[in-house]
Design a protein around this motif. Structure first.
Motif, PDB file in Angstrom:
ATOM      1  N   LYS A   1       6.571 -24.750  -2.041  1.00 41.71           N
ATOM      2  CA  LYS A   1       7.747 -24.586  -2.872  1.00 41.71           C
ATOM      3  C   LYS A   1       7.412 -23.781  -4.135  1.00 41.71           C
ATOM      4  O   LYS A   1       8.185 -22.925  -4.557  1.00 41.71           O
ATOM      5  N   LYS A   2       6.238 -24.061  -4.710  1.00 45.82           N
ATOM      6  CA  LYS A   2       5.807 -23.347  -5.904  1.00 45.82           C
ATOM      7  C   LYS A   2       5.619 -21.858  -5.610  1.00 45.82           C
ATOM      8  O   LYS A   2       6.033 -20.997  -6.395  1.00 45.82           O
ATOM      9  N   LYS A   3       5.014 -21.532  -4.467  1.00 48.10           N
ATOM     10  CA  LYS A   3       4.828 -20.131  -4.076  1.00 48.10           C
ATOM     11  C   LYS A   3       6.179 -19.446  -3.882  1.00 48.10           C
ATOM     12  O   LYS A   3       6.366 -18.289  -4.260  1.00 48.10           O
ATOM     13  N   GLN A   4       7.131 -20.156  -3.278  1.00 49.87           N
ATOM     14  CA  GLN A   4       8.469 -19.612  -3.083  1.00 49.87           C
ATOM     15  C   GLN A   4       9.144 -19.336  -4.419  1.00 49.87           C
ATOM     16  O   GLN A   4       9.776 -18.294  -4.604  1.00 49.87           O
ATOM     17  N   ASP A   5       9.014 -20.286  -5.357  1.00 50.75           N
ATOM     18  CA  ASP A   5       9.626 -20.115  -6.677  1.00 50.75           C
ATOM     19  C   ASP A   5       9.020 -18.927  -7.417  1.00 50.75           C
ATOM     20  O   ASP A   5       9.734 -18.154  -8.068  1.00 50.75           O
ATOM     21  N   VAL A   6       7.701 -18.775  -7.334  1.00 55.48           N
ATOM     22  CA  VAL A   6       7.029 -17.650  -7.996  1.00 55.48           C
ATOM     23  C   VAL A   6       7.502 -16.327  -7.387  1.00 55.48           C
ATOM     24  O   VAL A   6       7.795 -15.365  -8.111  1.00 55.48           O
ATOM     25  N   ALA A   7       7.595 -16.271  -6.063  1.00 53.87           N
ATOM     26  CA  ALA A   7       8.048 -15.051  -5.395  1.00 53.87           C
ATOM     27  C   ALA A   7       9.501 -14.739  -5.769  1.00 53.87           C
ATOM     28  O   ALA A   7       9.855 -13.584  -6.032  1.00 53.87           O
ATOM     29  N   ALA A   8      10.360 -15.769  -5.813  1.00 59.12           N
ATOM     30  CA  ALA A   8      11.765 -15.566  -6.167  1.00 59.12           C
ATOM     31  C   ALA A   8      11.890 -15.104  -7.619  1.00 59.12           C
ATOM     32  O   ALA A   8      12.696 -14.221  -7.930  1.00 59.12           O
ATOM     33  N   ALA A   9      11.083 -15.679  -8.518  1.00 56.08           N
ATOM     34  CA  ALA A   9      11.125 -15.277  -9.927  1.00 56.08           C
ATOM     35  C   ALA A   9      10.679 -13.824 -10.080  1.00 56.08           C
ATOM     36  O   ALA A   9      11.273 -13.059 -10.845  1.00 56.08           O
ATOM     37  N   ALA A  10       9.633 -13.431  -9.354  1.00 52.01           N
ATOM     38  CA  ALA A  10       9.157 -12.052  -9.416  1.00 52.01           C
ATOM     39  C   ALA A  10      10.228 -11.102  -8.893  1.00 52.01           C
ATOM     40  O   ALA A  10      10.442 -10.019  -9.448  1.00 52.01           O
ATOM     41  N   GLU A  11      10.907 -11.490  -7.833  1.00 48.95           N
ATOM     42  CA  GLU A  11      11.964 -10.652  -7.267  1.00 48.95           C
ATOM     43  C   GLU A  11      13.131 -10.522  -8.236  1.00 48.95           C
ATOM     44  O   GLU A  11      13.678  -9.425  -8.417  1.00 48.95           O
ATOM     45  N   ARG A  12      13.511 -11.634  -8.881  1.00 47.25           N
ATOM     46  CA  ARG A  12      14.593 -11.577  -9.871  1.00 47.25           C
ATOM     47  C   ARG A  12      14.211 -10.675 -11.041  1.00 47.25           C
ATOM     48  O   ARG A  12      15.016  -9.884 -11.525  1.00 47.25           O
ATOM     49  N   LYS A  13      12.965 -10.787 -11.483  1.00 46.12           N
ATOM     50  CA  LYS A  13      12.494  -9.976 -12.607  1.00 46.12           C
ATOM     51  C   LYS A  13      12.530  -8.492 -12.248  1.00 46.12           C
ATOM     52  O   LYS A  13      12.953  -7.653 -13.044  1.00 46.12           O
ATOM     53  N   GLU A  14      12.077  -8.154 -11.039  1.00 47.98           N
ATOM     54  CA  GLU A  14      12.084  -6.758 -10.600  1.00 47.98           C
ATOM     55  C   GLU A  14      13.512  -6.237 -10.468  1.00 47.98           C
ATOM     56  O   GLU A  14      13.814  -5.113 -10.874  1.00 47.98           O
ATOM     57  N   ALA A  15      14.410  -7.066  -9.925  1.00 47.83           N
ATOM     58  CA  ALA A  15      15.802  -6.650  -9.777  1.00 47.83           C
ATOM     59  C   ALA A  15      16.435  -6.410 -11.144  1.00 47.83           C
ATOM     60  O   ALA A  15      17.178  -5.444 -11.339  1.00 47.83           O
ATOM     61  N   ALA A  16      16.132  -7.280 -12.096  1.00 45.88           N
ATOM     62  CA  ALA A  16      16.673  -7.116 -13.447  1.00 45.88           C
ATOM     63  C   ALA A  16      16.132  -5.843 -14.087  1.00 45.88           C
ATOM     64  O   ALA A  16      16.858  -5.117 -14.770  1.00 45.88           O
TER      65      ALA A  16
ATOM     66  N   TRP B   1      15.220  -3.144 -12.543  1.00 45.03           N
ATOM     67  CA  TRP B   1      15.873  -1.999 -11.909  1.00 45.03           C
ATOM     68  C   TRP B   1      17.283  -1.826 -12.457  1.00 45.03           C
ATOM     69  O   TRP B   1      17.733  -0.707 -12.711  1.00 45.03           O
ATOM     70  N   GLU B   2      17.991  -2.930 -12.640  1.00 40.76           N
ATOM     71  CA  GLU B   2      19.363  -2.849 -13.147  1.00 40.76           C
ATOM     72  C   GLU B   2      19.382  -2.349 -14.585  1.00 40.76           C
ATOM     73  O   GLU B   2      20.210  -1.530 -14.947  1.00 40.76           O
ATOM     74  N   ASP B   3      18.468  -2.841 -15.408  1.00 42.80           N
ATOM     75  CA  ASP B   3      18.467  -2.489 -16.826  1.00 42.80           C
ATOM     76  C   ASP B   3      17.899  -1.105 -17.083  1.00 42.80           C
ATOM     77  O   ASP B   3      18.484  -0.317 -17.804  1.00 42.80           O
ATOM     78  N   GLY B   4      16.744  -0.815 -16.491  1.00 40.48           N
ATOM     79  CA  GLY B   4      16.026   0.374 -16.919  1.00 40.48           C
ATOM     80  C   GLY B   4      16.033   1.561 -15.994  1.00 40.48           C
ATOM     81  O   GLY B   4      15.633   2.641 -16.399  1.00 40.48           O
ATOM     82  N   ALA B   5      16.465   1.418 -14.776  1.00 45.75           N
ATOM     83  CA  ALA B   5      16.336   2.528 -13.824  1.00 45.75           C
ATOM     84  C   ALA B   5      17.138   3.746 -14.259  1.00 45.75           C
ATOM     85  O   ALA B   5      16.620   4.846 -14.310  1.00 45.75           O
ATOM     86  N   LYS B   6      18.376   3.550 -14.598  1.00 45.97           N
ATOM     87  CA  LYS B   6      19.210   4.684 -14.983  1.00 45.97           C
ATOM     88  C   LYS B   6      18.773   5.231 -16.337  1.00 45.97           C
ATOM     89  O   LYS B   6      18.746   6.431 -16.541  1.00 45.97           O
ATOM     90  N   GLN B   7      18.420   4.348 -17.254  1.00 43.03           N
ATOM     91  CA  GLN B   7      17.991   4.800 -18.574  1.00 43.03           C
ATOM     92  C   GLN B   7      16.713   5.609 -18.474  1.00 43.03           C
ATOM     93  O   GLN B   7      16.578   6.631 -19.126  1.00 43.03           O
TER      94      GLN B   7
END
Length: 106
Positions: free
Chosen positions: A24-39, A41-47
């Motif tokens: 469960k901890k590994k899943q949470d870490v992977a999900a947090a990393a994915e959320r961080k990367e998605a954020a 991309w949303e915030d900085g990719a166009k800028q």
């Protein structure tokens, strides 16, 4: 002697729970990393892309400005000296080649 079936139930359930918690901890870490990367991309990719475009445009404008300044300086120097700017003439090696032809062969 064959191993006993069952064994220590408390010990086995503790190990199973520990394994579940680790998964469960590994899943949470992977999900947090994915959320961080998605954020990111949303915030900085166009800028970032716009920033790169601005940087490229600024470099091109700077290069054009420098080329124009160099051209004007060359024109001013030519006007001040009263003569046309010298072109690239033949170098010493080219003059030697024209001089005396060497026979072919040994």
């Amino acid at each position: 002697m064959p191993p006993k079936k069952g064994g220590n139930e408390k010990k086995e359930s503790g190990r199973a729970k520990k394994a579940e918690n680790e998964a469960k901890k590994k899943q949470d870490v992977a999900a947090a990393a994915e959320r961080k990367e998605a954020a990111a991309w949303e915030d900085g990719a166009k800028q970032k892309k716009q920033k790169d475009l601005d940087k490229d445009a600024k470099k091109a404008a700077d290069a054009a400005r420098k080329a124009e300044a160099a051209r004007q300086l060359a024109d001013e120097e030519a006007a001040a000296s009263g003569s046309k700017p010298k072109g690239t003439g033949q170098k010493g090696g080219a003059a030697k080649a024209k001089g005396k032809a060497k026979p072919a062969g040994p």
